[in-house]
Design an enzyme around this catalytic site. Structure first.
Site, PDB file in Angstrom:
ATOM      1  N   GLY A 157      43.637  11.210  55.099  1.00 49.79           N
ATOM      2  CA  GLY A 157      45.446  11.366  55.441  1.00 49.79           C
ATOM      3  C   GLY A 157      45.866  10.088  54.723  1.00 49.79           C
ATOM      4  CB  THR A 158      44.602   6.716  55.419  1.00 54.18           C
ATOM      5  OG1 THR A 158      44.682   6.697  56.997  1.00 54.18           O
ATOM      6  CG2 THR A 158      45.352   5.374  55.464  1.00 54.18           C
ATOM      7  CG  ASN A 202      50.294  10.553  65.270  1.00 53.71           C
ATOM      8  OD1 ASN A 202      51.519  10.453  64.589  1.00 53.71           O
ATOM      9  ND2 ASN A 202      49.401   9.545  65.822  1.00 53.71           N
ATOM     10  CD  GLN A 220      47.682  14.992  64.451  1.00 57.91           C
ATOM     11  OE1 GLN A 220      46.939  15.958  65.055  1.00 57.91           O
ATOM     12  NE2 GLN A 220      46.678  13.901  64.512  1.00 57.91           N
ATOM     13  CB  SER A 274      43.332  14.369  57.427  1.00 56.92           C
ATOM     14  OG  SER A 274      42.227  13.731  57.806  1.00 56.92           O
ATOM     15  CG  HIS A 313      38.989  13.208  60.779  1.00 64.83           C
ATOM     16  ND1 HIS A 313      39.168  12.780  62.104  1.00 64.83           N
ATOM     17  CD2 HIS A 313      40.103  12.568  59.866  1.00 64.83           C
ATOM     18  CE1 HIS A 313      40.356  11.866  61.791  1.00 64.83           C
ATOM     19  NE2 HIS A 313      40.684  11.445  60.633  1.00 64.83           N
ATOM     20  CB  THR A 320      31.500  10.071  41.761  1.00 69.47           C
ATOM     21  OG1 THR A 320      31.280   9.225  40.424  1.00 69.47           O
ATOM     22  CG2 THR A 320      30.844  11.231  41.814  1.00 69.47           C
ATOM     23  CB  CYS A 353      46.596   2.064  73.385  1.00 63.21           C
ATOM     24  SG  CYS A 353      45.694   1.627  74.939  1.00 63.21           S
TER      25      CYS A 353
END
Ligand SMILES: Cc1ncc(COP(=O)(O)O)c(C=O)c1O
Length: 393
Positions: free
Chosen positions: A75-76, A154, A182, A202, A204, A240, A328
């Site tokens: 996502g980043t 998020n 999200q 993303s 994960h 790749t 945090c």
């Protein structure tokens, strides 16, 4: 090592458990089928076919064509790529509009852009967490290159009205990117009805592997890559391919789409049961963003009279995994920028915890976690009223 069967995992917005079906699909591409998808011989071509099947599956999750999906490292990278592309396409437009509550993958990039002489407007939110649409509209200028507005937050799960933002961007002739990291797997996504130029995903967050994601770029939207090198991803993202992870992402997308209709209701029931039980057992508790339209899985709670950092330590001792907001991290208990933007009072800000549910949570997780959280809150309140200190982990 702490084992998964010892914990109650209520942090699905941070990451999700890999679906065993995803692992199974990935394993052959980590072992037997190691060919390079760009190689011309059959041993490479069959790997290329697996990547293309994954592309079709990810495209199906959001209702676009396979050619509109670019695989990235997550996502980043997708967010960075979208913002970078818009700025490269229009060098004379040096202004970006985003919101004050984006993930750091957008916020930090925008702060960097400011240091490089770009202008960025961070649009605010209401106390409910809802987007200030009028502020968004007045932020757009003739030199605005891009609107980058997340879909679902998020931390609070609050949903922004994407159709209205898209309509605004369209009317004002500005490109529109959304971070849907999200949203995917939690709500249906139909990019054809959304009129977004680009959208980030993303793996994960949907029970796929870490370190892989995708950027949807509408077929009529011009695009400039972030990474240059080989001609992979149709010259849109060099390097790749992370084949096994892409294959896993494809399977995760297929599974998320198949489960979606049932999961939305099931997870919402779990989350609502959790919030009701928490409200019934603890006084001085607030649901941040609770009056807004929210993701069905997210519960951002504030407890008066506690420090979330101390609560996390005690919850960890009881093997409950949750979070205190994205800012945090270990050693840094900076208050969440999202809750600060909502202008909630300091006591609520300090005592906020995020619980997020997912496909592998059950009612038993709710039943077991509520008394633990209640005990932790009571203990911390007793402590701040002059009781014995908590035992360090
Ligand atoms: C809204 C949002 N955007 C972007 C990201 C970054 O995604 P990744 O971890 O795949 O880089 C996250 C991850 O927490 C997120 O919640």
């Amino acid at each position: 090592m702490i084992e998964p069967d010892q914990i109650i995992y209520l942090d699905n917005n941070a990451t999700t458990q890999l679906d065993p079906a995803v692992v199974e699909e990935m394993v052959p591409y980590l072992s037997r089928y190691y060919g390079n998808p760009s190689s011309g011989y059959t041993f490479g071509a069959q790997v290329r076919q697996a990547v293309e099947l994954a592309r079709e599956r990810v495209a199906a999750l959001i209702g676009c064509t396979a050619g509109e999906i670019i695989f990235t490292s997550g996502g980043t990278e997708s967010n960075n790529t979208a913002v970078n592309s818009a700025l490269q396409l229009a060098p004379d437009r040096r202004h970006v509009v985003t919101t004050a509550v984006e993930h750091s993958a957008v916020l930090r990039h925008c702060e960097q852009l400011r240091q490089r002489g770009y202008d960025v407007t961070f649009v605010g939110v209401e106390e409910s967490g809802e987007l200030r649409l009028d502020e968004l509209e007045s932020a757009i200028r003739p030199d605005t290159a891009l609107l980058s507005v997340m879909w679902a937050n998020n931390e609070t799960g609050v949903l922004f009205p994407l159709e209205r933002v898209a309509e605004l961007a369209h009317r004002r002739g500005v490109l529109f990117h959304t971070d849907a990291v999200q949203t995917a797997g939690k709500l249906p996504i139909g990019v054809r009805n959304l009129r977004v130029n680009s959208l980030s995903l993303s793996a994960h967050k949907i029970h796929g592997p870490k370190g892989v994601g995708a950027l949807f770029v509408h077929r009529t939207t011009p695009f400039r890559p972030l990474l240059f090198g080989g001609g992979q991803e149709n010259n849109r993202r060099a390097g790749t391919e992370n084949v096994a992870s892409i294959v896993g992402f494809g399977k995760a997308a297929e599974r998320a789409l198949a489960a979606l209709a049932d999961e939305i209701g099931r997870v919402r029931l779990l989350r609502d049961k959790f919030e009701t039980a928490m409200r019934d057992s603890v006084d001085g508790m607030f649901v941040n963003g609770g009056s807004a339209s929210r993701l069905p899985n997210t519960s951002s709670l504030s407890f008066r009279g506690i420090e979330s950092g101390a609560a996390l330590i005690l919850l960890d001792q009881d093997n409950v995994c949750c979070s205190a907001g994205s800012a945090c991290r270990t050693g840094s208990h900076e208050a969440s920028h999202v809750l600060r933007a909502m202008k909630i009072d300091n006591e609520r800000l300090r005592g906020s915890l995020r619980f997020s549910f997912g496909r592998f949570n059950t009612e038993s997780d709710v039943d077991r976690s509520v008394p633990v959280i209640r005990r932790v809150v009571e203990r911390l309140r007793a402590l701040s009223a002059g009781g014995a200190p908590p035992v360090a982990a």
